[in-house]
Design an enzyme around this catalytic site. Structure first.
Site, PDB file in Angstrom:
ATOM      1  N   GLY A  45     -29.033  33.269 -24.334  1.00 60.74           N
ATOM      2  CA  GLY A  45     -28.874  32.676 -23.145  1.00 60.74           C
ATOM      3  C   GLY A  45     -30.074  32.680 -22.390  1.00 60.74           C
ATOM      4  N   GLN A  50     -35.718  32.026 -15.190  1.00 59.37           N
ATOM      5  CA  GLN A  50     -36.377  32.978 -16.043  1.00 59.37           C
ATOM      6  C   GLN A  50     -37.584  32.120 -16.878  1.00 59.37           C
ATOM      7  OE1 GLN A  50     -32.682  33.879 -18.522  1.00 59.37           O
ATOM      8  NE2 GLN A  50     -33.874  35.969 -18.552  1.00 59.37           N
ATOM      9  N   CYS A  98     -31.240  41.683 -20.896  1.00 60.89           N
ATOM     10  CA  CYS A  98     -31.795  40.452 -20.431  1.00 60.89           C
ATOM     11  C   CYS A  98     -33.276  40.239 -20.783  1.00 60.89           C
ATOM     12  CB  CYS A  98     -31.736  40.601 -18.888  1.00 60.89           C
ATOM     13  SG  CYS A  98     -32.397  39.214 -18.106  1.00 60.89           S
ATOM     14  N   LEU A  99     -33.724  39.063 -21.231  1.00 57.32           N
ATOM     15  CA  LEU A  99     -34.945  38.861 -21.741  1.00 57.32           C
ATOM     16  C   LEU A  99     -36.004  39.182 -20.521  1.00 57.32           C
ATOM     17  CD1 LEU A  99     -34.502  35.482 -23.518  1.00 57.32           C
ATOM     18  CD2 LEU A  99     -35.110  37.887 -24.575  1.00 57.32           C
ATOM     19  N   HIS A 140     -23.575  36.067 -16.939  1.00 58.49           N
ATOM     20  CA  HIS A 140     -24.827  36.983 -16.925  1.00 58.49           C
ATOM     21  C   HIS A 140     -25.821  35.813 -16.473  1.00 58.49           C
ATOM     22  CE1 HIS A 140     -28.007  39.489 -18.418  1.00 58.49           C
ATOM     23  NE2 HIS A 140     -28.706  38.381 -18.524  1.00 58.49           N
ATOM     24  N   GLU A 141     -25.981  34.399 -17.208  1.00 59.46           N
ATOM     25  CA  GLU A 141     -26.625  33.467 -16.975  1.00 59.46           C
ATOM     26  C   GLU A 141     -26.779  33.080 -15.594  1.00 59.46           C
ATOM     27  OE1 GLU A 141     -29.292  33.353 -18.728  1.00 59.46           O
ATOM     28  OE2 GLU A 141     -28.297  34.839 -20.388  1.00 59.46           O
TER      29      GLU A 141
END
Ligand code: NI
Length: 185
Positions: A45, A50, A98-99, A140-141
């Site tokens: 995601g 981000q 998370c990225l 989360h997103e």
């Protein structure tokens, strides 16, 4: 095109993102680029903040995991102007990453059921209920759109324990295998 992932410490990750108008410039292209960027960094995601854009847009693709989880089949989603209507059910604790927070994994409690309103990539309005892991991934997103990160949900003790790692990310010294943009770069 691959965009750099903005890392923890970047102010855009802490802003509440705004809805966009239907004529937002190059939206189709942006969505495609976000998917490409997500696949390249092996994420499931990605939210617009981000990649440095404070708008209420997120993409999710769970289809690569559909072999083991049949419920993920066809679960490739674009959510535009996403808004949470309601959440309930029990709190479930599961590991998240998370990225924007490379190298950090923590258990996060989330509600098992959510109701979301959003527009898809064709401008069609949806009002849908999601449960279990799908609800978790969306939330989360979705948190990113409200300027929140998964580490905001962990206990003060855990937060203290990952402080060193967070500082490395802020300084641009964390190990990260994908194109990224730490604070100050
Ligand atoms: Ni994330």
């Amino acid at each position: 095109m691959i965009l750099p992932i903005y890392l923890y410490g970047q102010p855009v990750l802490r802003k509440v993102a705004q809805d966009i108008a239907p004529d937002y410039p190059d939206l189709k292209n942006l969505i495609e680029t976000m998917f490409e960027t997500m696949y390249k960094s092996e994420g499931i995601g990605l939210a617009a903040p981000q990649v440095g854009l404070s708008i209420r847009l997120l993409v999710i693709d769970l289809t690569p995991m559909a072999d083991e989880n049949p419920e993920f089949k066809n679960f490739k989603k674009v959510m535009i102007n996403a808004h949470l209507v309601d959440s309930d059910g029990e709190d479930i604790l599961l590991d998240e990453a998370c990225l924007s927070l490379p190298g950090i994994h923590e258990k996060v409690a989330r509600k098992s059921k959510i109701r979301m309103k959003y527009l898809d990539e064709n401008g069609v309005e949806h009002d849908e209920v999601y449960q279990g892991y799908l609800a978790r991934v969306i939330m989360h997103e979705y948190d990113h759109l409200d300027g929140k990160l998964f580490i905001d949900h962990v206990s003060p003790i855990r937060k203290q324990l990952i402080k060193g790692k967070l500082n490395l990310i802020v300084k641009g010294k964390a190990r990260c295998d994908y194109k990224n943009k730490p604070l100050g770069r």
